[in-house]
Write a protein that holds these residues in place. Structure first.
Motif, PDB file in Angstrom:
ATOM      1  N   ALA A 115       0.836  -1.212   0.000  1.00 37.86           N
ATOM      2  CA  ALA A 115       0.000   0.000   0.000  1.00 37.86           C
ATOM      3  C   ALA A 115       0.866   1.255   0.000  1.00 37.86           C
ATOM      4  O   ALA A 115       0.584   2.228  -0.707  1.00 37.86           O
ATOM      5  CB  ALA A 115      -0.925  -0.005   1.215  1.00 37.86           C
ATOM      6  N   GLY A 116       1.943   1.234   0.795  1.00 38.30           N
ATOM      7  CA  GLY A 116       2.845   2.386   0.839  1.00 38.30           C
ATOM      8  C   GLY A 116       3.501   2.645  -0.501  1.00 38.30           C
ATOM      9  O   GLY A 116       3.627   3.796  -0.943  1.00 38.30           O
ATOM     10  N   GLU A 117       3.918   1.571  -1.185  1.00 40.64           N
ATOM     11  CA  GLU A 117       4.556   1.733  -2.490  1.00 40.64           C
ATOM     12  C   GLU A 117       3.577   2.274  -3.529  1.00 40.64           C
ATOM     13  O   GLU A 117       3.913   3.157  -4.321  1.00 40.64           O
ATOM     14  CB  GLU A 117       5.123   0.389  -2.954  1.00 40.64           C
ATOM     15  CG  GLU A 117       6.295  -0.111  -2.136  1.00 40.64           C
ATOM     16  CD  GLU A 117       6.911  -1.345  -2.767  1.00 40.64           C
ATOM     17  OE1 GLU A 117       7.451  -1.227  -3.889  1.00 40.64           O
ATOM     18  OE2 GLU A 117       6.851  -2.415  -2.152  1.00 40.64           O
ATOM     19  N   LEU A 118       2.354   1.705  -3.536  1.00 43.01           N
ATOM     20  CA  LEU A 118       1.371   2.156  -4.517  1.00 43.01           C
ATOM     21  C   LEU A 118       0.926   3.589  -4.250  1.00 43.01           C
ATOM     22  O   LEU A 118       0.680   4.364  -5.182  1.00 43.01           O
ATOM     23  CB  LEU A 118       0.164   1.212  -4.507  1.00 43.01           C
ATOM     24  CG  LEU A 118       0.405  -0.178  -5.103  1.00 43.01           C
ATOM     25  CD1 LEU A 118      -0.831  -1.052  -4.930  1.00 43.01           C
ATOM     26  CD2 LEU A 118       0.788  -0.081  -6.574  1.00 43.01           C
ATOM     27  N   ARG A 119       0.799   3.947  -2.983  1.00 42.63           N
ATOM     28  CA  ARG A 119       0.431   5.320  -2.629  1.00 42.63           C
ATOM     29  C   ARG A 119       1.482   6.289  -3.172  1.00 42.63           C
ATOM     30  O   ARG A 119       1.157   7.385  -3.646  1.00 42.63           O
ATOM     31  CB  ARG A 119       0.291   5.440  -1.108  1.00 42.63           C
ATOM     32  CG  ARG A 119      -0.375   6.735  -0.642  1.00 42.63           C
ATOM     33  CD  ARG A 119      -0.495   6.773   0.861  1.00 42.63           C
ATOM     34  NE  ARG A 119      -1.495   5.843   1.371  1.00 42.63           N
ATOM     35  CZ  ARG A 119      -1.222   4.802   2.156  1.00 42.63           C
ATOM     36  NH1 ARG A 119       0.024   4.546   2.522  1.00 42.63           N
ATOM     37  NH2 ARG A 119      -2.192   4.023   2.585  1.00 42.63           N
ATOM     38  N   GLU A 120       2.761   5.888  -3.112  1.00 46.31           N
ATOM     39  CA  GLU A 120       3.836   6.714  -3.652  1.00 46.31           C
ATOM     40  C   GLU A 120       3.676   6.921  -5.161  1.00 46.31           C
ATOM     41  O   GLU A 120       4.109   7.924  -5.705  1.00 46.31           O
ATOM     42  CB  GLU A 120       5.195   6.046  -3.380  1.00 46.31           C
ATOM     43  CG  GLU A 120       5.682   6.167  -1.965  1.00 46.31           C
ATOM     44  CD  GLU A 120       6.216   7.551  -1.670  1.00 46.31           C
ATOM     45  OE1 GLU A 120       6.858   8.137  -2.549  1.00 46.31           O
ATOM     46  OE2 GLU A 120       5.974   8.040  -0.565  1.00 46.31           O
ATOM     47  N   ARG A 121       3.050   5.968  -5.823  1.00 44.06           N
ATOM     48  CA  ARG A 121       2.910   6.029  -7.278  1.00 44.06           C
ATOM     49  C   ARG A 121       1.559   6.592  -7.711  1.00 44.06           C
ATOM     50  O   ARG A 121       1.178   6.483  -8.864  1.00 44.06           O
ATOM     51  CB  ARG A 121       3.143   4.645  -7.873  1.00 44.06           C
ATOM     52  CG  ARG A 121       4.514   4.085  -7.516  1.00 44.06           C
ATOM     53  CD  ARG A 121       4.873   2.884  -8.329  1.00 44.06           C
ATOM     54  NE  ARG A 121       6.105   2.269  -7.826  1.00 44.06           N
ATOM     55  CZ  ARG A 121       6.847   1.421  -8.523  1.00 44.06           C
ATOM     56  NH1 ARG A 121       6.491   1.098  -9.756  1.00 44.06           N
ATOM     57  NH2 ARG A 121       7.935   0.891  -8.003  1.00 44.06           N
ATOM     58  N   GLY A 122       0.829   7.150  -6.761  1.00 46.99           N
ATOM     59  CA  GLY A 122      -0.385   7.861  -7.105  1.00 46.99           C
ATOM     60  C   GLY A 122      -1.678   7.113  -6.916  1.00 46.99           C
ATOM     61  O   GLY A 122      -2.753   7.647  -7.200  1.00 46.99           O
ATOM     62  N   TRP A 123      -1.634   5.863  -6.437  1.00 49.61           N
ATOM     63  CA  TRP A 123      -2.847   5.085  -6.233  1.00 49.61           C
ATOM     64  C   TRP A 123      -3.548   5.494  -4.939  1.00 49.61           C
ATOM     65  O   TRP A 123      -2.910   5.838  -3.951  1.00 49.61           O
ATOM     66  CB  TRP A 123      -2.528   3.587  -6.191  1.00 49.61           C
ATOM     67  CG  TRP A 123      -2.146   3.023  -7.525  1.00 49.61           C
ATOM     68  CD1 TRP A 123      -0.920   3.115  -8.125  1.00 49.61           C
ATOM     69  CD2 TRP A 123      -2.981   2.313  -8.426  1.00 49.61           C
ATOM     70  NE1 TRP A 123      -0.936   2.502  -9.344  1.00 49.61           N
ATOM     71  CE2 TRP A 123      -2.200   1.988  -9.557  1.00 49.61           C
ATOM     72  CE3 TRP A 123      -4.313   1.905  -8.402  1.00 49.61           C
ATOM     73  CZ2 TRP A 123      -2.702   1.286 -10.650  1.00 49.61           C
ATOM     74  CZ3 TRP A 123      -4.814   1.197  -9.485  1.00 49.61           C
ATOM     75  CH2 TRP A 123      -4.028   0.902 -10.585  1.00 49.61           C
ATOM     76  N   LYS A 124      -4.863   5.422  -4.961  1.00 54.16           N
ATOM     77  CA  LYS A 124      -5.657   5.674  -3.761  1.00 54.16           C
ATOM     78  C   LYS A 124      -5.938   4.331  -3.102  1.00 54.16           C
ATOM     79  O   LYS A 124      -6.453   3.414  -3.739  1.00 54.16           O
ATOM     80  CB  LYS A 124      -6.973   6.373  -4.111  1.00 54.16           C
ATOM     81  CG  LYS A 124      -7.840   6.668  -2.895  1.00 54.16           C
ATOM     82  CD  LYS A 124      -9.128   7.371  -3.308  1.00 54.16           C
ATOM     83  CE  LYS A 124     -10.009   7.621  -2.082  1.00 54.16           C
ATOM     84  NZ  LYS A 124     -11.292   8.287  -2.450  1.00 54.16           N
ATOM     85  N   ILE A 125      -5.606   4.207  -1.822  1.00 54.89           N
ATOM     86  CA  ILE A 125      -5.771   2.943  -1.107  1.00 54.89           C
ATOM     87  C   ILE A 125      -7.111   2.947  -0.379  1.00 54.89           C
ATOM     88  O   ILE A 125      -7.329   3.747   0.529  1.00 54.89           O
ATOM     89  CB  ILE A 125      -4.616   2.706  -0.107  1.00 54.89           C
ATOM     90  CG1 ILE A 125      -3.259   2.890  -0.806  1.00 54.89           C
ATOM     91  CG2 ILE A 125      -4.731   1.330   0.515  1.00 54.89           C
ATOM     92  CD1 ILE A 125      -3.030   1.994  -1.996  1.00 54.89           C
ATOM     93  N   ALA A 126      -8.007   2.039  -0.790  1.00 50.78           N
ATOM     94  CA  ALA A 126      -9.340   1.972  -0.185  1.00 50.78           C
ATOM     95  C   ALA A 126      -9.354   1.093   1.056  1.00 50.78           C
ATOM     96  O   ALA A 126     -10.294   1.149   1.849  1.00 50.78           O
ATOM     97  CB  ALA A 126     -10.345   1.443  -1.199  1.00 50.78           C
ATOM     98  N   GLY A 127      -8.302   0.277   1.250  1.00 46.82           N
ATOM     99  CA  GLY A 127      -8.257  -0.590   2.423  1.00 46.82           C
ATOM    100  C   GLY A 127      -7.201  -1.662   2.265  1.00 46.82           C
ATOM    101  O   GLY A 127      -6.755  -1.969   1.145  1.00 46.82           O
ATOM    102  N   VAL A 128      -6.750  -2.213   3.390  1.00 45.56           N
ATOM    103  CA  VAL A 128      -5.809  -3.332   3.391  1.00 45.56           C
ATOM    104  C   VAL A 128      -6.345  -4.391   4.345  1.00 45.56           C
ATOM    105  O   VAL A 128      -7.081  -4.094   5.286  1.00 45.56           O
ATOM    106  CB  VAL A 128      -4.390  -2.901   3.822  1.00 45.56           C
ATOM    107  CG1 VAL A 128      -3.773  -1.965   2.815  1.00 45.56           C
ATOM    108  CG2 VAL A 128      -4.418  -2.226   5.198  1.00 45.56           C
ATOM    109  N   GLY A 129      -5.981  -5.641   4.100  1.00 45.44           N
ATOM    110  CA  GLY A 129      -6.463  -6.716   4.960  1.00 45.44           C
ATOM    111  C   GLY A 129      -5.714  -8.001   4.710  1.00 45.44           C
ATOM    112  O   GLY A 129      -4.863  -8.089   3.808  1.00 45.44           O
ATOM    113  N   ASN A 130      -6.005  -9.016   5.508  1.00 48.04           N
ATOM    114  CA  ASN A 130      -5.372 -10.322   5.381  1.00 48.04           C
ATOM    115  C   ASN A 130      -6.386 -11.358   4.936  1.00 48.04           C
ATOM    116  O   ASN A 130      -7.575 -11.267   5.256  1.00 48.04           O
ATOM    117  CB  ASN A 130      -4.761 -10.759   6.719  1.00 48.04           C
ATOM    118  CG  ASN A 130      -3.619  -9.867   7.149  1.00 48.04           C
ATOM    119  OD1 ASN A 130      -2.758  -9.534   6.339  1.00 48.04           O
ATOM    120  ND2 ASN A 130      -3.603  -9.472   8.406  1.00 48.04           N
TER     121      ASN A 130
END
Length: 445
Positions: free
Chosen positions: A353-368
């Motif tokens: 999520a941190g890497e994608l956020r750096e590349r401009g993506w919006k993170i709607a959520g993370v989970g396992n």
């Protein structure tokens, strides 16, 4: 009247000379305040070869009780200093990314014979805790020990004592942390209420030293807490413009110089070069991880390297010879993504999520996801195919698949056990990894 230009030139020249002398005097004052060891002389020529332009800097926290540090352990003034914090800062070529690699103090490794600064020799040990190396022969012996079992060439080391650490956090204006419950540790003196805090000076030192105020009191848990703290500290320096401001950098060095011990080649000018070389590094590209390790077979209170994972990790660091490629423009603008971790790798979803956020993506959520998956795959809802295809290419996941139950405009990424990282990342993901860009109260997933 004709002589005025000549006198003006002399005056200007005088001011320049005086300015140069002042700058030299300032530099000399800082340079002479830092304690130094001649690592090249003490270690000799039998060292791992330097393979590339990456920089590897070992950062050591010393528990010396000398001088003003005596207040943190009355009666321990004569105790040989050990290091409870050992971290190697790996700076990839080109400044595209950096990693802080932690070595547990209780890591059982061979300690080689070492030469002390007075010329005497310390005996080697077939196996001992890593933090004993400093007590045996100073920080250079820790460098030699790490080089021996990683086969990585160490370019520099920095050792900071309690007083220096307090000064760093104070100069930065404090470091944000988050605790999930009330904390009290009588040994370190730390007392915090549940929630978010900004720590500096005494409180910051107590926070990173504390073991018994958190969870099971293990060194492994303390390392994770220290990594999050160092990440927040780095983010504070980056966002506050410290690395890009020579005046603030000089202020930081002035406040800490007397508390630092470094190798002879790490001059004040070199410190400034390294710091300013990182000024364009974003917090999301500073990763923190611990060497692959697990319980020591002969003592459950100690840890050992886990093989072959440890050697594979050290090889990746040694071979980090390529400047990370800039992220290529995706086929479609970055969209909204939900990330699910099916790899079993602790913190995997949050890291990506941190890497994608750096590349401009919006993170709607993370989970396992409880059930592991070997493959990494991308699914998408109505209207999100261009974004899904771009993401699938970025994570080498093959073709993205539509899913009727997916929310419109949303892409789902499921990370599998074979996930090797986003394209342009030279070091693969590691267990329990974190990033300087992580929110201090963010849930670890």
């Amino acid at each position: 009247m004709k002589k005025r230009p000549a006198w003006a030139a002399i005056a200007v020249a005088g001011l320049l000379v005086m300015g140069s002398l002042s700058a030299y005097g300032y530099y000399w004052k800082l340079q002479s305040a830092v304690h130094r060891e001649d690592v090249d002389k003490l270690l000799g020529k039998n060292r791992p070869k330097k393979l590339n332009d990456a920089q590897n800097i070992v950062v050591l926290g010393s528990d010396t009780r000398a001088g003003a540090n005596a207040r943190y352990g009355r009666g321990l003034e004569g105790k040989p200093p050990a290091s409870d914090t050992m971290l190697m800062l790996h700076l990839s070529p080109g400044g595209g990314q950096a990693m802080g690699v932690s070595f547990p103090r209780d890591l059982m490794v061979p300690i080689p014979p070492c030469t002390r600064t007075d010329g005497s020799k310390s005996p080697g040990k077939p196996v001992a805790m890593l933090n004993e190396a400093m007590a045996l022969a100073g920080p250079t012996c820790t460098v030699k020990t790490i080089e021996q079992f990683t086969h990585i060439h160490i370019d520099h080391f920095v050792q900071v004592d309690f007083v220096g650490f307090k000064s760093i956090t104070t100069e930065l204006g404090g470091v944000p942390v988050c605790v999930t419950g009330d904390v009290y540790d009588k040994d370190s003196g730390l007392r915090l209420a549940k929630g978010r805090h900004v720590l500096k000076g005494e409180q910051a030192l107590a926070y990173v030293r504390s073991r018994h105020g958190f969870g099971d009191g293990s060194d492994t848990q303390r390392i994770r807490r220290q990594q999050h703290f160092f990440g927040a500290m780095a983010k504070q320096a980056m966002s506050g413009g410290v690395l890009a401001d020579p005046g603030r950098l000089n202020g930081l060095l002035t406040a800490t110089a007397k508390s630092l011990t470094t190798d002879k080649q790490l001059t004040v000018a070199r410190m400034l070069d390294l710091a300013q070389g990182m000024r364009d590094l974003s917090a999301g590209k500073l990763r923190f991880m611990t060497v692959p390790s697990g319980p020591y077979a002969l003592n459950k209170n100690r840890v050992q390297l886990v093989q072959p994972a440890a050697n594979a990790f050290f090889a990746a660091l040694r071979d980090d010879r390529t400047v990370p490629e800039p992220a290529k423009a995706p086929k479609a603008p970055p969209g909204t993504v939900r990330i699910y971790n099916a790899s079993g790798l602790d913190g995997g979803a949050r890291q990506v999520a941190g890497e994608l956020r750096e590349r401009g993506w919006k993170i709607a959520g993370v989970g396992n996801i409880g059930r592991r998956s070997a493959a990494t795959f991308v699914r998408y809802g109505a209207g999100a195919r261009p974004q899904a295809d771009a993401l699938a290419a970025l994570v080498s996941a093959g073709r993205a698949a539509p899913r009727a139950k997916e929310a419109p405009g949303v892409v789902d990424l499921v990370i599998g056990t074979r996930f090797a990282g986003l394209k342009g990342t030279s070091i693969p993901p590691q267990q329990g990894e974190s990033r300087a860009s992580d929110a201090v109260c963010e849930k670890v997933t």
